[in-house]
Design a protein around this motif. Sequence first.
Motif, PDB file in Angstrom:
ATOM      1  N   THR A 212      13.458  -1.555  -2.229  1.00 43.21           N
ATOM      2  CA  THR A 212      12.081  -1.303  -1.837  1.00 43.21           C
ATOM      3  C   THR A 212      12.047  -0.030  -0.991  1.00 43.21           C
ATOM      4  OG1 THR A 212      11.715  -3.670  -1.781  1.00 43.21           O
ATOM      5  CG2 THR A 212      10.045  -2.272  -0.765  1.00 43.21           C
ATOM      6  N   VAL A 213      11.267   0.963  -1.464  1.00 45.53           N
ATOM      7  CA  VAL A 213      11.259   2.273  -0.813  1.00 45.53           C
ATOM      8  C   VAL A 213       9.910   2.499  -0.141  1.00 45.53           C
ATOM      9  CG1 VAL A 213      11.579   4.744  -1.167  1.00 45.53           C
ATOM     10  CG2 VAL A 213      12.808   3.102  -2.607  1.00 45.53           C
ATOM     11  N   ASP A 214       9.958   2.969   1.133  1.00 45.69           N
ATOM     12  CA  ASP A 214       8.720   3.302   1.847  1.00 45.69           C
ATOM     13  C   ASP A 214       8.250   4.692   1.419  1.00 45.69           C
ATOM     14  OD1 ASP A 214       8.679   0.978   3.274  1.00 45.69           O
ATOM     15  OD2 ASP A 214       9.994   1.787   4.847  1.00 45.69           O
ATOM     16  N   MET A 215       6.962   4.798   1.112  1.00 49.69           N
ATOM     17  CA  MET A 215       6.440   6.082   0.694  1.00 49.69           C
ATOM     18  C   MET A 215       5.694   6.744   1.853  1.00 49.69           C
ATOM     19  SD  MET A 215       7.855   5.598  -2.038  1.00 49.69           S
ATOM     20  CE  MET A 215       7.629   7.218  -2.710  1.00 49.69           C
ATOM     21  N   ARG A 216       5.451   8.077   1.706  1.00 45.89           N
ATOM     22  CA  ARG A 216       4.893   8.844   2.813  1.00 45.89           C
ATOM     23  C   ARG A 216       3.432   8.475   3.068  1.00 45.89           C
ATOM     24  NH1 ARG A 216       5.585  15.012   1.993  1.00 45.89           N
ATOM     25  NH2 ARG A 216       7.664  14.212   1.575  1.00 45.89           N
ATOM     26  N   SER A 217       2.689   8.339   1.964  1.00 48.49           N
ATOM     27  CA  SER A 217       1.264   8.085   2.144  1.00 48.49           C
ATOM     28  C   SER A 217       0.839   6.934   1.230  1.00 48.49           C
ATOM     29  CB  SER A 217       0.465   9.343   1.807  1.00 48.49           C
ATOM     30  OG  SER A 217       0.934   9.862   0.588  1.00 48.49           O
ATOM     31  N   GLU A 218      -0.378   6.497   1.415  1.00 49.05           N
ATOM     32  CA  GLU A 218      -0.858   5.385   0.593  1.00 49.05           C
ATOM     33  C   GLU A 218      -0.892   5.793  -0.868  1.00 49.05           C
ATOM     34  OE1 GLU A 218      -4.243   3.197   1.742  1.00 49.05           O
ATOM     35  OE2 GLU A 218      -3.620   3.114   3.851  1.00 49.05           O
ATOM     36  N   LEU A 219      -0.485   4.882  -1.706  1.00 45.53           N
ATOM     37  CA  LEU A 219      -0.392   5.209  -3.131  1.00 45.53           C
ATOM     38  C   LEU A 219      -1.748   5.054  -3.777  1.00 45.53           C
ATOM     39  CD1 LEU A 219       2.902   3.281  -3.498  1.00 45.53           C
ATOM     40  CD2 LEU A 219       2.669   5.742  -3.788  1.00 45.53           C
ATOM     41  N   LYS A 220      -2.188   6.098  -4.436  1.00 37.16           N
ATOM     42  CA  LYS A 220      -3.519   6.051  -5.040  1.00 37.16           C
ATOM     43  C   LYS A 220      -3.505   5.204  -6.297  1.00 37.16           C
ATOM     44  CE  LYS A 220      -5.127  10.438  -3.169  1.00 37.16           C
ATOM     45  NZ  LYS A 220      -3.938  11.304  -3.048  1.00 37.16           N
TER      46      LYS A 220
ATOM     47  N   VAL B 258      34.627   0.238  -8.071  1.00 36.05           N
ATOM     48  CA  VAL B 258      33.903   0.396  -6.810  1.00 36.05           C
ATOM     49  C   VAL B 258      32.482  -0.125  -6.940  1.00 36.05           C
ATOM     50  CG1 VAL B 258      35.219   2.341  -5.878  1.00 36.05           C
ATOM     51  CG2 VAL B 258      33.317   2.763  -7.460  1.00 36.05           C
ATOM     52  N   HIS B 259      31.865  -0.431  -5.783  1.00 33.88           N
ATOM     53  CA  HIS B 259      30.519  -0.981  -5.729  1.00 33.88           C
ATOM     54  C   HIS B 259      29.693  -0.106  -4.803  1.00 33.88           C
ATOM     55  CE1 HIS B 259      32.757  -4.209  -7.514  1.00 33.88           C
ATOM     56  NE2 HIS B 259      33.582  -4.175  -6.472  1.00 33.88           N
ATOM     57  N   LEU B 260      28.536   0.324  -5.303  1.00 29.38           N
ATOM     58  CA  LEU B 260      27.765   1.322  -4.556  1.00 29.38           C
ATOM     59  C   LEU B 260      26.423   0.779  -4.121  1.00 29.38           C
ATOM     60  CD1 LEU B 260      28.308   4.339  -6.986  1.00 29.38           C
ATOM     61  CD2 LEU B 260      29.741   3.670  -5.050  1.00 29.38           C
ATOM     62  N   ARG B 261      25.997   1.239  -2.932  1.00 24.66           N
ATOM     63  CA  ARG B 261      24.692   0.837  -2.422  1.00 24.66           C
ATOM     64  C   ARG B 261      23.893   2.100  -2.100  1.00 24.66           C
ATOM     65  NH1 ARG B 261      22.353  -3.662  -0.606  1.00 24.66           N
ATOM     66  NH2 ARG B 261      20.642  -3.354   0.885  1.00 24.66           N
ATOM     67  N   PHE B 262      22.583   2.065  -2.465  1.00 30.70           N
ATOM     68  CA  PHE B 262      21.705   3.207  -2.181  1.00 30.70           C
ATOM     69  C   PHE B 262      20.776   2.824  -1.042  1.00 30.70           C
ATOM     70  CE2 PHE B 262      21.905   3.331  -7.044  1.00 30.70           C
ATOM     71  CZ  PHE B 262      23.099   4.008  -7.053  1.00 30.70           C
ATOM     72  N   PRO B 263      20.964   3.370   0.165  1.00 29.45           N
ATOM     73  CA  PRO B 263      20.065   3.045   1.272  1.00 29.45           C
ATOM     74  C   PRO B 263      18.634   3.455   0.913  1.00 29.45           C
ATOM     75  CG  PRO B 263      21.999   4.218   2.054  1.00 29.45           C
ATOM     76  CD  PRO B 263      22.028   4.289   0.575  1.00 29.45           C
ATOM     77  N   ALA B 264      17.680   2.560   1.158  1.00 26.95           N
ATOM     78  CA  ALA B 264      16.297   2.770   0.701  1.00 26.95           C
ATOM     79  C   ALA B 264      15.712   4.083   1.212  1.00 26.95           C
ATOM     80  CB  ALA B 264      15.421   1.596   1.118  1.00 26.95           C
TER      81      ALA B 264
ATOM     82  N   ALA C  77       0.828  -1.193   0.000  1.00 28.57           N
ATOM     83  CA  ALA C  77       0.000   0.000   0.000  1.00 28.57           C
ATOM     84  C   ALA C  77       0.866   1.248   0.000  1.00 28.57           C
ATOM     85  CB  ALA C  77      -0.907   0.008   1.220  1.00 28.57           C
ATOM     86  N   ARG C  78       2.046   1.199   0.661  1.00 30.06           N
ATOM     87  CA  ARG C  78       2.915   2.370   0.755  1.00 30.06           C
ATOM     88  C   ARG C  78       4.333   2.031   0.350  1.00 30.06           C
ATOM     89  NH1 ARG C  78       0.776   5.364   6.095  1.00 30.06           N
ATOM     90  NH2 ARG C  78       2.421   6.778   5.478  1.00 30.06           N
ATOM     91  N   GLN C  79       4.503   1.108  -0.545  1.00 32.61           N
ATOM     92  CA  GLN C  79       5.850   0.709  -0.926  1.00 32.61           C
ATOM     93  C   GLN C  79       5.998   0.595  -2.428  1.00 32.61           C
ATOM     94  OE1 GLN C  79       6.669  -2.850   1.344  1.00 32.61           O
ATOM     95  NE2 GLN C  79       8.161  -1.701   2.574  1.00 32.61           N
ATOM     96  N   ILE C  80       7.152   1.026  -2.899  1.00 32.03           N
ATOM     97  CA  ILE C  80       7.446   0.880  -4.323  1.00 32.03           C
ATOM     98  C   ILE C  80       8.765   0.125  -4.448  1.00 32.03           C
ATOM     99  CG2 ILE C  80       8.163   2.137  -6.384  1.00 32.03           C
ATOM    100  CD1 ILE C  80       6.171   4.279  -5.698  1.00 32.03           C
ATOM    101  N   GLU C  81       8.782  -0.811  -5.337  1.00 35.59           N
ATOM    102  CA  GLU C  81      10.039  -1.517  -5.584  1.00 35.59           C
ATOM    103  C   GLU C  81      10.600  -1.040  -6.910  1.00 35.59           C
ATOM    104  OE1 GLU C  81      10.940  -6.119  -5.253  1.00 35.59           O
ATOM    105  OE2 GLU C  81      10.572  -5.498  -7.325  1.00 35.59           O
ATOM    106  N   ILE C  82      11.880  -0.668  -6.884  1.00 33.27           N
ATOM    107  CA  ILE C  82      12.492  -0.251  -8.136  1.00 33.27           C
ATOM    108  C   ILE C  82      13.555  -1.260  -8.540  1.00 33.27           C
ATOM    109  CG2 ILE C  82      12.046   2.235  -8.072  1.00 33.27           C
ATOM    110  CD1 ILE C  82      14.700   2.600  -6.697  1.00 33.27           C
ATOM    111  N   SER C  83      13.634  -1.467  -9.832  1.00 32.36           N
ATOM    112  CA  SER C  83      14.625  -2.410 -10.357  1.00 32.36           C
ATOM    113  C   SER C  83      14.997  -1.932 -11.741  1.00 32.36           C
ATOM    114  CB  SER C  83      14.009  -3.808 -10.416  1.00 32.36           C
ATOM    115  OG  SER C  83      12.847  -3.744 -11.217  1.00 32.36           O
ATOM    116  N   GLY C  84      15.774  -2.686 -12.432  1.00 31.76           N
ATOM    117  CA  GLY C  84      16.106  -2.266 -13.787  1.00 31.76           C
ATOM    118  C   GLY C  84      17.457  -2.775 -14.190  1.00 31.76           C
ATOM    119  N   GLN C  85      17.779  -2.553 -15.432  1.00 36.24           N
ATOM    120  CA  GLN C  85      19.040  -3.051 -15.975  1.00 36.24           C
ATOM    121  C   GLN C  85      20.237  -2.477 -15.229  1.00 36.24           C
ATOM    122  OE1 GLN C  85      19.113  -2.310 -20.169  1.00 36.24           O
ATOM    123  NE2 GLN C  85      18.749  -4.481 -20.575  1.00 36.24           N
ATOM    124  N   SER C  86      20.158  -1.177 -14.906  1.00 34.24           N
ATOM    125  CA  SER C  86      21.307  -0.553 -14.254  1.00 34.24           C
ATOM    126  C   SER C  86      21.447  -1.022 -12.820  1.00 34.24           C
ATOM    127  CB  SER C  86      21.187   0.969 -14.277  1.00 34.24           C
ATOM    128  OG  SER C  86      20.168   1.358 -15.142  1.00 34.24           O
TER     129      SER C  86
END
Lengths: 311, 389
Positions: free
Chosen positions: B266-274, B342-348, B251-260
């Motif tokens: 998985t990112v927590d969003m502020r409010s419920e996604l319409k 180098v190897h990089l990580r993006f904190p959710a 309800a309040r989460q988006i998962e991003i993925s992709g070739q890059s």
Amino acid sequence: MGTNPDSAAQRSRTLEKLTPYLFISPWILGFLAFTLGPLLFSLVMSFYDWPVVGERTFIGIENYEIMLTQDPLFWDSLWVTIKFGLFFVPFNIILGLLLAVLLNQRVIGSGIFRTIFYLPSVISGVALVTIWAWIYSHEYGILNFLLGLAGIEGPNWLGDPSWSLLAIVVASLWGLGGTMLILLTGLQSIPKELYEAAKISGVPAWARLLFITIPMLSPMLLFTFITSIIAAFQQLTIALLLTGGGPLESTYFFAMYIYDNAFKHFEMGFAAANSWVMFLIILALSLFVMKSSSAWVYYEGEMKNKENADG
Amino acid sequence: MAGVQINQLHKKFGDVPVLKGVDLEIADGEFVSFLGPSGCGKTTLLRSIAGLERIDAGAVTLGARDITTLQPAKRDIAMVFQNYALYPHMSVYKNLSFGLSLNGVPRREIEERVQNAARILQITELLKRRPKQLSGGQRQRVAIGRAIVRDPKLFLLDEPLSNLDAGLRVTMRVELANLHKRLGVTMIYVTHDQVEAMTLSNRVVVLDKGKVAQFGTPLELFYAPENLFVAGFIGSPKMNFLKVDARTVGARQIEISGQSLGLPITVDMRSELKESSAGQHTLGVRPDNIEFVSEADAHVHGQVVLVERLGTESQVHLTLDDGQQFTVITRGTHPVVANDRVHLRFPAQHCHIFNPEGEAIPRALDAETRSLIDRQKGSQQATGSGEDQ
């Protein structure tokens, strides 16, 4: 081997100081041969009885004496010139300024107007005089024709001594394009933010002109003031061709007096003395204006050292 | 004192639209900056409020008064210009008093107002000098003094510090902040320097191509940018962007993925996604939120191009495997050197997600950041005493 290294260094230093003068030497030579030389030569001439043809005799200051004490034409022509200057100088500057202010407005076609107003300044003096002769003509002049349409019977502009000088003032003001151009350039160098700041402070338009434009323009005004005075004293072409000094010597300018003494009466020594008097008058007037300028001219770069910025 | 309201302001220069429907509501006593790149319309907007530009459509209200068509002098405003616009042929005293004396203010009151402004700005000893005899900072003060003596309801400042050298700029910035506190009058400040905007303002208007990109407190702009433009404009070095695929997973989460991206986030969003997100999105991560990790834990991999050592931090410029340029800020003593892999990580919690239209999908903020933003908003409301009259 007596070469002293000190003297060699000194010689190269002297040469170094000389170099810039070598670069401007063509101008210096020209100035000596064609300006300063004739100038001094005319000073010498003024102490001689110097007819174009015939014997030249040294007569001391007699030329000056005759001019100042025995020749009423000297005083008359000087007075005509001064009267002319009293009209010409202020009108030349005021009208030039008003035109410049008008042409400085951002309107469509301002470039065309600038050209039109400057055009009379590039026309040759003779053409200009011819045009004005047509305008002023008593019989077929357009000015009196137009006045006639309005029911006014125009005077004989060039034939009536009470109008002739004024007619020449107006004709000579036709060439105020130069003044206008200098003032216009000056206007355009005034930052527009000064006017915007004044607008926001509620400064009315007349006060913006009087307290911002004119002070900011004062160096250009000083320049046009002095050049106008000089132009007034040197006024010759228009009067010579339009009225020939008449009627009743009402337009007999000082420059014409000199011209007649030199090329009609062939009294070169006397004419040279006349010229020197004119030169001294112009010099004195210019010095007076320059001296007074510290009170009314504002220079952007001016800054006295003792009052220098401290931060 | 008064607030400012701007409704649907449009302005064209010839055929070129410069302002395309600007709406703003500035509270009484607020310090607001107009921030944006050159040509975004910030100065034009300021000049329109001043009445120096005629606007094509819209309305400007100051307090309860519609000033849209009034002459600049009648608007109850004062303006400080970028190049100070001091009258060079007048003394400092004359510069301050000139406008007043032509508006029929009694001589004694003029004297009082000038002396008062001079005291506030500490230029009393300079009153007899000409602008040429002043340093840049002193001139700036005189320009501000000329605004103060008008006792306006609104101060307009057009990049007033940009002509000063770096050290003086910092000093004058502090003085301006104090002045605003002391006078309590509404101020609008145009700048292209985000440090000035962030430090001085209660709120900042970010302008982009003649439109308001975002209007918020400095920290809101930084932590919760509403679109790609603001995200990329605020913060230095710039935020890194990456094209990703997004998918709603809760309800309040988006998962991003992709070739890059090697691993999904998985990112927590502020409010419920319409509406459920799909398709190509943009991931934004600030350089100082990226971590160096082992290859197995990394989201992306790349090669270091250049390391700039600034002492407290190192700025690492690198090229990702897909060819994109990236900037990472790490501690000053990090041993990374050019050509390192180098190897990089993006904190959710530090991931910003933007939909295909470039608008941000608001992410959840941690408690600390949220309270900080709330506190800034609170102080803004305390400064601006709410609606006018």
